[in-house]
Design a protein around this motif. Structure first.
Motif, PDB file in Angstrom:
ATOM      1  N   PRO A 215     -57.936  32.020   1.247  1.00 17.89           N
ATOM      2  CA  PRO A 215     -57.548  32.191  -0.160  1.00 17.89           C
ATOM      3  C   PRO A 215     -58.734  32.380  -1.108  1.00 17.89           C
ATOM      4  O   PRO A 215     -58.689  33.239  -1.993  1.00 17.89           O
ATOM      5  CB  PRO A 215     -56.778  30.904  -0.483  1.00 17.89           C
ATOM      6  CG  PRO A 215     -56.209  30.482   0.843  1.00 17.89           C
ATOM      7  CD  PRO A 215     -57.196  30.908   1.884  1.00 17.89           C
ATOM      8  N   ARG A 219     -59.233  35.580  -3.575  1.00 15.49           N
ATOM      9  CA  ARG A 219     -59.379  35.453  -5.043  1.00 15.49           C
ATOM     10  C   ARG A 219     -60.664  36.127  -5.519  1.00 15.49           C
ATOM     11  O   ARG A 219     -60.674  36.833  -6.523  1.00 15.49           O
ATOM     12  CB  ARG A 219     -59.370  33.974  -5.445  1.00 15.49           C
ATOM     13  CG  ARG A 219     -58.006  33.334  -5.233  1.00 15.49           C
ATOM     14  CD  ARG A 219     -57.927  31.921  -5.806  1.00 15.49           C
ATOM     15  NE  ARG A 219     -56.618  31.374  -5.532  1.00 15.49           N
ATOM     16  CZ  ARG A 219     -56.369  30.421  -4.612  1.00 15.49           C
ATOM     17  NH1 ARG A 219     -57.344  29.887  -3.904  1.00 15.49           N
ATOM     18  NH2 ARG A 219     -55.131  30.007  -4.412  1.00 15.49           N
ATOM     19  N   SER A 274     -55.953  37.882 -11.482  1.00 15.33           N
ATOM     20  CA  SER A 274     -55.670  36.568 -10.878  1.00 15.33           C
ATOM     21  C   SER A 274     -54.217  36.490 -10.412  1.00 15.33           C
ATOM     22  O   SER A 274     -53.928  35.930  -9.349  1.00 15.33           O
ATOM     23  CB  SER A 274     -55.885  35.433 -11.881  1.00 15.33           C
ATOM     24  OG  SER A 274     -57.167  35.477 -12.365  1.00 15.33           O
ATOM     25  N   LYS A 275     -53.314  37.060 -11.199  1.00  9.30           N
ATOM     26  CA  LYS A 275     -51.895  37.004 -10.805  1.00  9.30           C
ATOM     27  C   LYS A 275     -51.660  37.785  -9.508  1.00  9.30           C
ATOM     28  O   LYS A 275     -50.931  37.350  -8.622  1.00  9.30           O
ATOM     29  CB  LYS A 275     -51.004  37.589 -11.923  1.00  9.30           C
ATOM     30  CG  LYS A 275     -50.881  36.648 -13.115  1.00  9.30           C
ATOM     31  CD  LYS A 275     -50.182  37.314 -14.284  1.00  9.30           C
ATOM     32  CE  LYS A 275     -48.672  37.311 -14.158  1.00  9.30           C
ATOM     33  NZ  LYS A 275     -48.013  37.810 -15.389  1.00  9.30           N
ATOM     34  N   GLU A 278     -52.962  35.741  -6.590  1.00  9.19           N
ATOM     35  CA  GLU A 278     -52.079  34.635  -6.182  1.00  9.19           C
ATOM     36  C   GLU A 278     -50.885  35.161  -5.397  1.00  9.19           C
ATOM     37  O   GLU A 278     -50.436  34.545  -4.416  1.00  9.19           O
ATOM     38  CB  GLU A 278     -51.595  33.834  -7.402  1.00  9.19           C
ATOM     39  CG  GLU A 278     -52.673  32.992  -8.049  1.00  9.19           C
ATOM     40  CD  GLU A 278     -53.580  32.251  -7.059  1.00  9.19           C
ATOM     41  OE1 GLU A 278     -53.056  31.556  -6.168  1.00  9.19           O
ATOM     42  OE2 GLU A 278     -54.821  32.391  -7.162  1.00  9.19           O
ATOM     43  N   VAL A 281     -52.168  35.812  -1.931  1.00 11.25           N
ATOM     44  CA  VAL A 281     -52.420  34.550  -1.223  1.00 11.25           C
ATOM     45  C   VAL A 281     -51.084  33.970  -0.728  1.00 11.25           C
ATOM     46  O   VAL A 281     -50.955  33.572   0.440  1.00 11.25           O
ATOM     47  CB  VAL A 281     -53.147  33.531  -2.148  1.00 11.25           C
ATOM     48  CG1 VAL A 281     -53.128  32.128  -1.541  1.00 11.25           C
ATOM     49  CG2 VAL A 281     -54.584  33.987  -2.396  1.00 11.25           C
ATOM     50  N   ASP A 282     -50.073  33.948  -1.597  1.00 13.74           N
ATOM     51  CA  ASP A 282     -48.758  33.394  -1.206  1.00 13.74           C
ATOM     52  C   ASP A 282     -48.148  34.182  -0.054  1.00 13.74           C
ATOM     53  O   ASP A 282     -47.524  33.624   0.840  1.00 13.74           O
ATOM     54  CB  ASP A 282     -47.774  33.441  -2.387  1.00 13.74           C
ATOM     55  CG  ASP A 282     -48.139  32.402  -3.433  1.00 13.74           C
ATOM     56  OD1 ASP A 282     -48.986  31.537  -3.129  1.00 13.74           O
ATOM     57  OD2 ASP A 282     -47.584  32.471  -4.553  1.00 13.74           O
ATOM     58  N   SER A 285     -50.395  33.455   3.357  1.00 14.91           N
ATOM     59  CA  SER A 285     -50.538  32.099   3.939  1.00 14.91           C
ATOM     60  C   SER A 285     -49.667  31.890   5.181  1.00 14.91           C
ATOM     61  O   SER A 285     -50.185  31.463   6.219  1.00 14.91           O
ATOM     62  CB  SER A 285     -50.232  31.023   2.906  1.00 14.91           C
ATOM     63  OG  SER A 285     -51.144  31.120   1.887  1.00 14.91           O
TER      64      SER A 285
END
Ligand code: TYM
Length: 335
Positions: A215, A219, A274-275, A278, A281-282, A285
């Motif tokens: 992650p 980012r 950033s959005k 994320e 990343v979600d 994972s």
């Protein structure tokens, strides 16, 4: 299940899979396994057309099997195989090559790009012949559908030409596959140079997001993504950076670009990046967890490849013997 249509597609086990491979290809493949007889190849014979390390290739091939499974290609529902395990790919490639005009291969974009790179060094004839082998991969399974990203379009067209040429020369044998490119995700671009596709050979590795990036790395890569002048968040030709980010955001969340444009009106470029990070990343994972759970289980990975090879070889032998008959080779003795 009998009478299901056939899907065949492949990826090279060179290095790691990235977001482009996932959105442009593997995710769409996973949506087909319930409805089609699916063959997903790991094309190690293609991977040796460029300079490489044998030990790395072996490792990458196993990691690719694990990545396929982690991305949802359930081996109970589809066939995962290594190209070099199947007798037929290179044999059919030879026969198709004898029908393929040399000039057409010399004009292929990927060949020109790879052979003319400044650091290309040695250029083997396997690189020129690459698209013929790819056509053989597809025609050996008489695939109805060949889902690929935009960058493979020219190779698919050559495959269609060769299928038609073979049928015209020897009589109807091959199904002519259609070009099957997804609407979203077909061309994910580099985060550092949105004029170019996202690729593991990107000179600036910050432009390429790998499925297994932790992650914090994901980012960081999105934070350093290039944007465009102005402040609007819209997909437009003069905004290649923001358009690419919107495309990735849309592919990661399943929401339309129009909706995302409306939701993010007035958001700063920094916050928008950033959005998107994320959302990625979600998405990644659970894939990373599944990958880690299987990647070190060599027995299981070998078992998956063995099952896949059994199914693939059955089809390959059938096509190959038909092709041999058509081109005039005498019957193979039983040995
Ligand atoms: P490869 O290994 O480069 O890529 C695997 C798949 O990922 C897609 N892809 C992308 N999609 C969207 N955006 C990107 N930035 C991006 N980068 C890669 C590719 O289009 C592909 O679908 N020549 C093929 C492998 C191959 C093959 C085949 C494919 C060999 N034989 C037979 C289909 C059928 C290749 O190098 O893919």
């Amino acid at each position: 299940m009998p009478d299901r249509k056939t899907v065949l597609t492949c990826a090279q086990p060179t290095g790691q899979l990235h977001l482009g491979n996932y959105f442009g290809a593997i995710r769409n493949w996973a949506n087909m396994i319930d409805d089609y007889e699916c063959f997903f190849g790991i094309v190690d014979q293609h991977a040796i057309t460029m300079p490489y390390e044998p030990a790395e290739l072996r490792k990458s091939t196993y990691r690719m099997v694990a990545a396929y499974v982690a991305c949802g290609l359930d081996p109970a529902k589809c066939h995962l195989f290594a190209q070099s395990h199947i007798i037929g790919h290179t044999e059919l490639a030879w026969i198709l090559g004898c029908l393929c005009p040399l000039g057409q291969l010399e004009r292929m974009t990927q060949y020109k790009e790879k052979s003319q790179r400044e650091n290309a060094g040695f250029v083997g004839s396997g690189l020129l012949y690459y698209p013929v082998l790819m056509a053989a991969d597809i025609l050996l399974y008489n695939a109805d559908r060949v889902p690929v990203g935009e960058d493979q379009k020219q190779h698919l067209e050559l495959c269609r030409d060769l299928a038609i040429k073979f049928n015209n020369t020897y009589s109807e044998t091959f199904r002519v596959p259609s070009v099957d490119i997804p609407k979203t995700g077909a061309r994910i671009r580099s985060l550092q140079d949105p004029e170019r596709k996202m690729s593991k050979s990107d000179a600036n590795q910050n432009g390429c997001v790998y499925l297994l990036d932790p992650p914090a790395v994901i980012r960081k890569k999105f934070k350093s993504a290039v944007t465009d002048s102005g402040r609007e968040i819209v997909a437009r030709e003069d905004k290649p950076g923001i358009s690419n980010l919107l495309n990735i955001y849309s592919a990661a969340t399943g929401r339309s670009i129009e909706k995302l444009e409306a939701e993010n009106a007035g958001v700063s470029y920094g916050d928008f990046k950033s959005k998107v990070a994320e959302a990625v990343v979600d998405l990644l994972s659970p894939i990373q967890e599944r990958f880690e759970a299987i990647v070190n289980d060599k027995d299981q990975l070998n078992g998956i490849l063995a099952e896949g090879a059994k199914a693939a070889q059955k089809v390959a032998f059938k096509t190959l013997s038909k092709v041999h008959r058509k081109v005039g080779f005498v019957e193979r003795p039983r040995i």
